[in-house]
Design an enzyme around this catalytic site. Sequence first.
Site, PDB file in Angstrom:
ATOM      1  N   ASP A  25     -14.360  12.423  -2.953  1.00 43.65           N
ATOM      2  CA  ASP A  25     -12.998  12.188  -3.452  1.00 43.65           C
ATOM      3  C   ASP A  25     -12.958  11.381  -4.801  1.00 43.65           C
ATOM      4  O   ASP A  25     -13.019  10.213  -4.438  1.00 43.65           O
ATOM      5  CB  ASP A  25     -12.374  11.663  -2.364  1.00 43.65           C
ATOM      6  N   LYS A  87      -9.204   8.936 -14.460  1.00 44.08           N
ATOM      7  CA  LYS A  87      -8.738  10.353 -13.913  1.00 44.08           C
ATOM      8  C   LYS A  87      -7.602  10.641 -14.816  1.00 44.08           C
ATOM      9  O   LYS A  87      -6.999  11.954 -14.842  1.00 44.08           O
ATOM     10  CB  LYS A  87      -8.357  10.073 -12.461  1.00 44.08           C
ATOM     11  N   GLU A 184      -7.181  18.204  -3.412  1.00 40.39           N
ATOM     12  CA  GLU A 184      -7.140  17.220  -2.512  1.00 40.39           C
ATOM     13  C   GLU A 184      -6.149  17.488  -1.122  1.00 40.39           C
ATOM     14  O   GLU A 184      -6.652  17.161  -0.197  1.00 40.39           O
ATOM     15  CB  GLU A 184      -6.659  15.899  -3.382  1.00 40.39           C
ATOM     16  N   ASP A 206       0.467  13.651  -0.213  1.00 38.97           N
ATOM     17  CA  ASP A 206      -0.428  12.919  -0.908  1.00 38.97           C
ATOM     18  C   ASP A 206      -0.007  11.913  -1.897  1.00 38.97           C
ATOM     19  O   ASP A 206       0.168  12.344  -3.107  1.00 38.97           O
ATOM     20  CB  ASP A 206      -1.628  13.893  -1.209  1.00 38.97           C
TER      21      ASP A 206
HETATM   22  P1  ADP Z   1      -6.127   7.568  -5.509  1.00 36.86           P
HETATM   23  O1  ADP Z   1      -6.244   8.905  -4.709  1.00 36.86           O
HETATM   24  O2  ADP Z   1      -5.444   7.729  -6.509  1.00 36.86           O
HETATM   25  O3  ADP Z   1      -7.678   7.166  -5.933  1.00 36.86           O
HETATM   26  P2  ADP Z   1      -5.993   6.258  -3.018  1.00 36.86           P
HETATM   27  O4  ADP Z   1      -5.653   7.168  -2.004  1.00 36.86           O
HETATM   28  O5  ADP Z   1      -7.015   5.154  -2.881  1.00 36.86           O
HETATM   29  O6  ADP Z   1      -5.909   6.678  -4.612  1.00 36.86           O
HETATM   30  O7  ADP Z   1      -4.446   5.064  -3.108  1.00 36.86           O
HETATM   31  C1  ADP Z   1      -4.436   3.981  -4.045  1.00 36.86           C
HETATM   32  C2  ADP Z   1      -2.987   3.594  -3.874  1.00 36.86           C
HETATM   33  O8  ADP Z   1      -2.761   3.122  -2.555  1.00 36.86           O
HETATM   34  C3  ADP Z   1      -3.063   2.289  -4.774  1.00 36.86           C
HETATM   35  O9  ADP Z   1      -1.792   2.224  -5.356  1.00 36.86           O
HETATM   36  C4  ADP Z   1      -3.111   1.325  -3.830  1.00 36.86           C
HETATM   37  O10 ADP Z   1      -2.189  -0.034  -4.394  1.00 36.86           O
HETATM   38  C5  ADP Z   1      -2.316   1.916  -2.658  1.00 36.86           C
HETATM   39  N1  ADP Z   1      -2.435   1.181  -1.344  1.00 36.86           N
HETATM   40  C6  ADP Z   1      -3.749   0.892  -0.488  1.00 36.86           C
HETATM   41  N2  ADP Z   1      -3.465   0.172   0.497  1.00 36.86           N
HETATM   42  C7  ADP Z   1      -2.031   0.109   0.484  1.00 36.86           C
HETATM   43  C8  ADP Z   1      -1.280  -0.760   1.474  1.00 36.86           C
HETATM   44  N3  ADP Z   1      -1.956  -1.270   2.372  1.00 36.86           N
HETATM   45  N4  ADP Z   1      -0.015  -0.851   1.042  1.00 36.86           N
HETATM   46  C9  ADP Z   1       0.466  -0.076   0.058  1.00 36.86           C
HETATM   47  N5  ADP Z   1      -0.094   0.403  -0.740  1.00 36.86           N
HETATM   48  C10 ADP Z   1      -1.303   0.570  -0.813  1.00 36.86           C
HETATM   49 MG    MG Z   2      -6.415  10.455  -3.334  1.00 34.24          MG
END
Ligand code: ADP
Ligand code: MG
Length: 651
Positions: A25, A87, A184, A206
């Site tokens: 991912d 990205k 995804e 998502d």
């Molecule tokens: P990506 O797919 O874009 O890499 P992720 O699925 O890892 O992203 O999600 C990242 C986002 O999730 C970030 O904006 C992060 O701040 C948010 N995030 C992660 N944990 C929490 C939480 N406990 N509460 C709110 N937002 C969260």
């Molecule tokens: Mg993601």
Amino acid sequence: MALFQIAEPGLSAEPHEHRLAVGIDLGTTNSLVASVISGTAEVIRDEEGAALLPSVVHYAADGTVTVGAVALRDASRDAKNTISSAKRLIGRTMKDLADTHNLPYDLVDDPSMVRIATAAGVKSPVEVSSEVLRTLAERAEKRLGGDLTGAVITVPAYFDDAQRQATKDAARLANLTVLRLLNEPTAAALAYGLDNSAEGVYLVYDLGGGTFDVSLLKLTKGVFEVLATGGNSALGGDDFDHRVLCHVTESFRGGNPKAVFTVNGQPAQSLPVHILSAAEKRRLMQLSRAAKEKLTESEETVIDFTFDNGDRVELPLTRAEFNGMTCHLVQKTIAALSGVLADASVEPKDVKGVVLVGGATRMPCVRDCVERFFGFKPLSNIDPDQVVAIGAAMQANKLAGNTSADDDWLLLDVTPLSLGLETMGGLVEKVIPRNSAIPIARAQDFTTFKDGQTAMAIHVVQGERELVDACRSLARFTLRGIPPMAAGAARIRVTFQVDADGLLSVSAREMKTGVEASIQVKPSYGLSDEDIVRMLKDGNGRAEEDMRARELREQQVEARRLLESTRSALDADGDLLNAEERAEIDRLSAELAAAAAGDDVEAIKAGIAALTKGTETFAERRMDRSIREALSGMSVDDALFDETPAEEDKH
Ligand code: ADP
Ligand code: MG
């Protein structure tokens, strides 16, 4: 319905051989790697036990490159050389980026893809992503104890061809074989579909750091079909951080009575004007994100920010305030989601379950809003951070040929917009309709418009409208070497093929001689999701208008065709007419030409009917002559073989 096999030819494993394949991912914010180990898909952690690798790369002046949490620590110290959110840049030009956030880097414009100037030189987002991929691949090889056969890498559903291609390039640069790119949300559904083996229509919601994807999927035992996709490639958890950041900077200007200031070590009523340094911006972004994440667990938090010179702001923030300032962002996701449902003619009540994916779906305001919309609780029993990587790992395991044939399942994905060709009169003939399952190949036969025509211009377009001007032009190429024949006699087969990664190729072949021309096109190069949404909206609201315009153009084309064939008949066999007859046909032709230049459909139809009737006798005489010629052996080939093979069969 045709079903598509997932396993690629030649990829089936020898008995007892297990090929090491991983799912990656590659996130905007965080990346993960997972693999099927002893029959179960699991996320591979680093030596410190962390599953998430921040998608951050630091470039030092001495050429040292660090990735992940280590690089993130450099972020506030050396913001300009610490690249996150690559990205958002991959496969994009400066023009594409006009309406996304300002990033704290020195971006270098380039017609193919924007680049980033760092202390270690100018880097392409492809290089940055390849560092992340390499780190994850090394992590996996260490854990699995061998070289990887390949990887399935996930991308947002709305990634266009340039972005997908660039992601593949990043993998190649990291020495990774890409088994397939996978959307995804589809990967997330694979993870859930297999674990729960539930049947029905599901929606995948998502919300990651930088992208929002929504997909509507139909799950039946062993088969996944993507009914529709939508979303917003410029909306994610980052935007929620940004709202908090704006809230904090407003307080700097005295915009918030709850803010407590310290200036030169003393309590103060207000703050002197600060121009934020890159490091301060970065620190503030991190604080804003931390506050947002804190509010997922707590009702209140305090943002405590210190400027480079020691000045300080303390600002309390409640969950209710946070919900208020980000409500419109959540609403945006609900609007996109409603659009996808409407697209597929699915009512919210027909959705059996909603799958939450992405760290940002942890926020209570998001969960509540989704629950209110559907009237039931969304599914989240697989960690929303890991679900995509787990689904990708399962897919990788299949593609590497590690599974037996009897537990094979199929995966269908769809094209977001219709693909077609320009035909005479600026009309569009759709060859592959929107939401067709891919991979797909469709062929359609076309013919020539003029007598003796030896070349044909093929114009490939994308969109829902009937007129070429309202669609998006993808590519043009010309098929040459068509043998001269009467108009309408040549048969040109045009084949559209969209492969499993969503890449389109178009070929045209003249069926008698086999002359062929083809082109690889980029179905949605530079097309943002807003463009797609607009093109869909345009298409829906304008159906009637388009139909009228279409009818007019069709009649105009028919008129031109008739005038053209009449003229060439007169050139060839004008001697069969006396002066009076000839004058009458000329008069009818002139009348039709005048009508065809206007926009009165009925007048054109009347003109066509009149000229057709007025040339009946002439046509009969021509027919007699050609039969006589044929019987005398002058042009048997041309007269019979080419144009009337069906007649031959009857004899
Ligand atoms: P990506 O797919 O874009 O890499 P992720 O699925 O890892 O992203 O999600 C990242 C986002 O999730 C970030 O904006 C992060 O701040 C948010 N995030 C992660 N944990 C929490 C939480 N406990 N509460 C709110 N937002 C969260
Ligand atoms: Mg993601």
